[in-house]
Design a protein around this motif. Sequence first.
Motif, PDB file in Angstrom:
ATOM      1  N   PRO A  23       0.816  -1.229   0.000  1.00  0.00           N
ATOM      2  CA  PRO A  23       0.000   0.000   0.000  1.00  0.00           C
ATOM      3  C   PRO A  23       0.843   1.269   0.000  1.00  0.00           C
ATOM      4  CG  PRO A  23      -0.079  -1.075   2.151  1.00  0.00           C
ATOM      5  CD  PRO A  23       0.580  -2.040   1.212  1.00  0.00           C
ATOM      6  N   ILE A  24       2.030   1.216   0.589  1.00  0.00           N
ATOM      7  CA  ILE A  24       2.913   2.385   0.583  1.00  0.00           C
ATOM      8  C   ILE A  24       3.398   2.670  -0.836  1.00  0.00           C
ATOM      9  CG2 ILE A  24       5.116   3.295   1.407  1.00  0.00           C
ATOM     10  CD1 ILE A  24       4.714   1.726   3.975  1.00  0.00           C
ATOM     11  N   VAL A  25       3.793   1.610  -1.555  1.00  0.00           N
ATOM     12  CA  VAL A  25       4.284   1.774  -2.920  1.00  0.00           C
ATOM     13  C   VAL A  25       3.192   2.326  -3.818  1.00  0.00           C
ATOM     14  CG1 VAL A  25       5.056   0.522  -4.973  1.00  0.00           C
ATOM     15  CG2 VAL A  25       6.071   0.015  -2.743  1.00  0.00           C
ATOM     16  N   TYR A  26       2.010   1.714  -3.769  1.00  0.00           N
ATOM     17  CA  TYR A  26       0.942   2.176  -4.654  1.00  0.00           C
ATOM     18  C   TYR A  26       0.395   3.527  -4.212  1.00  0.00           C
ATOM     19  CZ  TYR A  26       0.511  -1.728  -7.839  1.00  0.00           C
ATOM     20  OH  TYR A  26       0.746  -2.630  -8.833  1.00  0.00           O
ATOM     21  N   GLY A  27       0.407   3.778  -2.909  1.00  0.00           N
ATOM     22  CA  GLY A  27      -0.025   5.093  -2.443  1.00  0.00           C
ATOM     23  C   GLY A  27       0.912   6.188  -2.883  1.00  0.00           C
ATOM     24  N   ALA A  28       2.225   5.874  -2.922  1.00  0.00           N
ATOM     25  CA  ALA A  28       3.208   6.879  -3.322  1.00  0.00           C
ATOM     26  C   ALA A  28       3.245   7.064  -4.832  1.00  0.00           C
ATOM     27  CB  ALA A  28       4.594   6.477  -2.812  1.00  0.00           C
ATOM     28  N   ARG A  29       2.953   5.998  -5.589  1.00  0.00           N
ATOM     29  CA  ARG A  29       3.087   6.053  -7.043  1.00  0.00           C
ATOM     30  C   ARG A  29       1.802   6.425  -7.763  1.00  0.00           C
ATOM     31  NH1 ARG A  29       7.484   6.832  -9.491  1.00  0.00           N
ATOM     32  NH2 ARG A  29       6.460   5.984 -11.330  1.00  0.00           N
ATOM     33  N   THR A  30       0.655   6.309  -7.112  1.00  0.00           N
ATOM     34  CA  THR A  30      -0.615   6.556  -7.781  1.00  0.00           C
ATOM     35  C   THR A  30      -1.195   7.881  -7.319  1.00  0.00           C
ATOM     36  OG1 THR A  30      -0.995   4.167  -7.773  1.00  0.00           O
ATOM     37  CG2 THR A  30      -2.854   5.562  -8.343  1.00  0.00           C
ATOM     38  N   LYS A  31      -1.279   8.846  -8.233  1.00  0.00           N
ATOM     39  CA  LYS A  31      -1.717  10.191  -7.864  1.00  0.00           C
ATOM     40  C   LYS A  31      -3.127  10.195  -7.293  1.00  0.00           C
ATOM     41  CE  LYS A  31       1.125  12.852 -11.114  1.00  0.00           C
ATOM     42  NZ  LYS A  31       1.115  13.779 -12.266  1.00  0.00           N
ATOM     43  N   GLU A  32      -4.044   9.461  -7.931  1.00  0.00           N
ATOM     44  CA  GLU A  32      -5.436   9.489  -7.500  1.00  0.00           C
ATOM     45  C   GLU A  32      -5.595   8.919  -6.090  1.00  0.00           C
ATOM     46  OE1 GLU A  32      -4.441   8.639 -10.467  1.00  0.00           O
ATOM     47  OE2 GLU A  32      -5.312  10.295 -11.618  1.00  0.00           O
ATOM     48  N   ILE A  33      -4.898   7.820  -5.810  1.00  0.00           N
ATOM     49  CA  ILE A  33      -4.965   7.236  -4.471  1.00  0.00           C
ATOM     50  C   ILE A  33      -4.349   8.192  -3.456  1.00  0.00           C
ATOM     51  CG2 ILE A  33      -4.097   5.370  -3.014  1.00  0.00           C
ATOM     52  CD1 ILE A  33      -4.405   3.480  -5.317  1.00  0.00           C
ATOM     53  N   LEU A  77      -5.148  11.821   1.054  1.00  0.00           N
ATOM     54  CA  LEU A  77      -4.841  13.085   1.726  1.00  0.00           C
ATOM     55  C   LEU A  77      -6.110  13.893   1.999  1.00  0.00           C
ATOM     56  CD1 LEU A  77      -1.642  14.185  -0.236  1.00  0.00           C
ATOM     57  CD2 LEU A  77      -1.777  13.283   2.096  1.00  0.00           C
ATOM     58  N   LYS A  78      -7.057  13.834   1.068  1.00  0.00           N
ATOM     59  CA  LYS A  78      -8.310  14.552   1.283  1.00  0.00           C
ATOM     60  C   LYS A  78      -9.078  13.971   2.454  1.00  0.00           C
ATOM     61  CE  LYS A  78     -12.690  15.800  -0.878  1.00  0.00           C
ATOM     62  NZ  LYS A  78     -13.595  15.588  -2.023  1.00  0.00           N
ATOM     63  N   ILE A  79      -9.096  12.620   2.558  1.00  0.00           N
ATOM     64  CA  ILE A  79      -9.799  11.973   3.669  1.00  0.00           C
ATOM     65  C   ILE A  79      -9.181  12.381   4.998  1.00  0.00           C
ATOM     66  CG2 ILE A  79     -10.255   9.731   4.753  1.00  0.00           C
ATOM     67  CD1 ILE A  79     -10.475   8.571   1.933  1.00  0.00           C
ATOM     68  N   MET A  80      -7.837  12.507   5.009  1.00  0.00           N
ATOM     69  CA  MET A  80      -7.156  12.895   6.248  1.00  0.00           C
ATOM     70  C   MET A  80      -7.194  14.401   6.478  1.00  0.00           C
ATOM     71  SD  MET A  80      -3.832  10.369   6.333  1.00  0.00           S
ATOM     72  CE  MET A  80      -3.231  10.890   4.731  1.00  0.00           C
ATOM     73  N   GLY A  81      -7.771  15.168   5.503  1.00  0.00           N
ATOM     74  CA  GLY A  81      -7.872  16.611   5.664  1.00  0.00           C
ATOM     75  C   GLY A  81      -6.578  17.342   5.423  1.00  0.00           C
ATOM     76  N   ILE A  82      -5.609  16.662   4.750  1.00  0.00           N
ATOM     77  CA  ILE A  82      -4.307  17.286   4.507  1.00  0.00           C
ATOM     78  C   ILE A  82      -4.282  18.027   3.183  1.00  0.00           C
ATOM     79  CG2 ILE A  82      -1.838  16.820   4.197  1.00  0.00           C
ATOM     80  CD1 ILE A  82      -2.151  14.461   6.047  1.00  0.00           C
TER      81      ILE A  82
END
Length: 329
Positions: free
Chosen positions: A291-301, A306-311
């Motif tokens: 999940p870290i790899v795909y979270g870092a590499r996929t813009k939409e994810i 970040l929006k869910i976390m309010g960042i």
Amino acid sequence: MLFANETVSTAPLFLLVGLPGLEATHFWLAFPLCAAYLVAVVGNCAVVFVVKTEPALHSPMYFFLCMLAAVDLALSTCTVPRLLLLLWLDAREISYRACLLQMFFIHTLSGIESTILLAMAVDRYVAICHPLQHASIFTNAMTAKVGLMAVVRGVAFFLPLPLLTISLVFCGSRVLTHSYCIHQDVMHLACGSTMPNIVYGLTAILLVMGLDSLLIFVSYVGIIKTVLQLPSRQERLRASGTCVAHVCVVLAFYIPLIGLSVVHRFGRGLPLMVHVAMGNVYLLVPPVLNPIVYGARTKEIRRRALKIMGIGEDRGSHCPGCHKRTTIS
């Protein structure tokens, strides 16, 4: 540590191994392990949630990613909590039935993950080498069928492993060389002939993980040839960039798997700590890293998380139609 003439029918107890030589620090070492498990749970759940709630991500590539996250979540959950009990409470004993059940889940889920990684490689191959045919081949219905096939394939190939183990007789040491039950480890504790287990276990590994890794390699050979034929450097970078995350995930799965297999078959004389370390890396690294790899590499994810976390904010709200594009970079 011996039990004479004890067979499977008496449901022997097996003893799991923590971290040899570090028994005095088991209690404290469990905390970073627990933190890694929480990262795996939160990360994989976040991937599933983001893909489910973001319509722009409702495509085969991201559905495969959800399947991968679900398998990683199940694989870590069937092993890490039991390991934490061992480290915190010194609960080394595991019942025979629980050992067989854990064995079934570990091998079956590993087989399912291998199939999904192969499906993701084929998806990238078709998208890059035959882009005009991708939408007609990888439909949502086809994606669901591939997911179902992955489950059926994993169960069909690895259910026989615990069934073959039932026929074994255990009359010696009950101490395993890992913090969980896998077929190779339990099989080595048997007294009689284990040739059927050895032959079938090796056959299953070769026909699932071995064949999948070969086909993934062939897929990327085709991808590399196509990428190198693209006219501009920018196009080559864009095409190859869509594969970086998948390559990282494939390496994180197959390298520890190959290392663990080599240690089991040729490293019987190695220190016990090597076996334990390789086993824990094999089961812990992919669920945490994926999940870290795909979270870092996929813009939409990344944006959605970040929006869910309010960042961060959802940039798609300022760019009509941007939600229709998905990129990995």
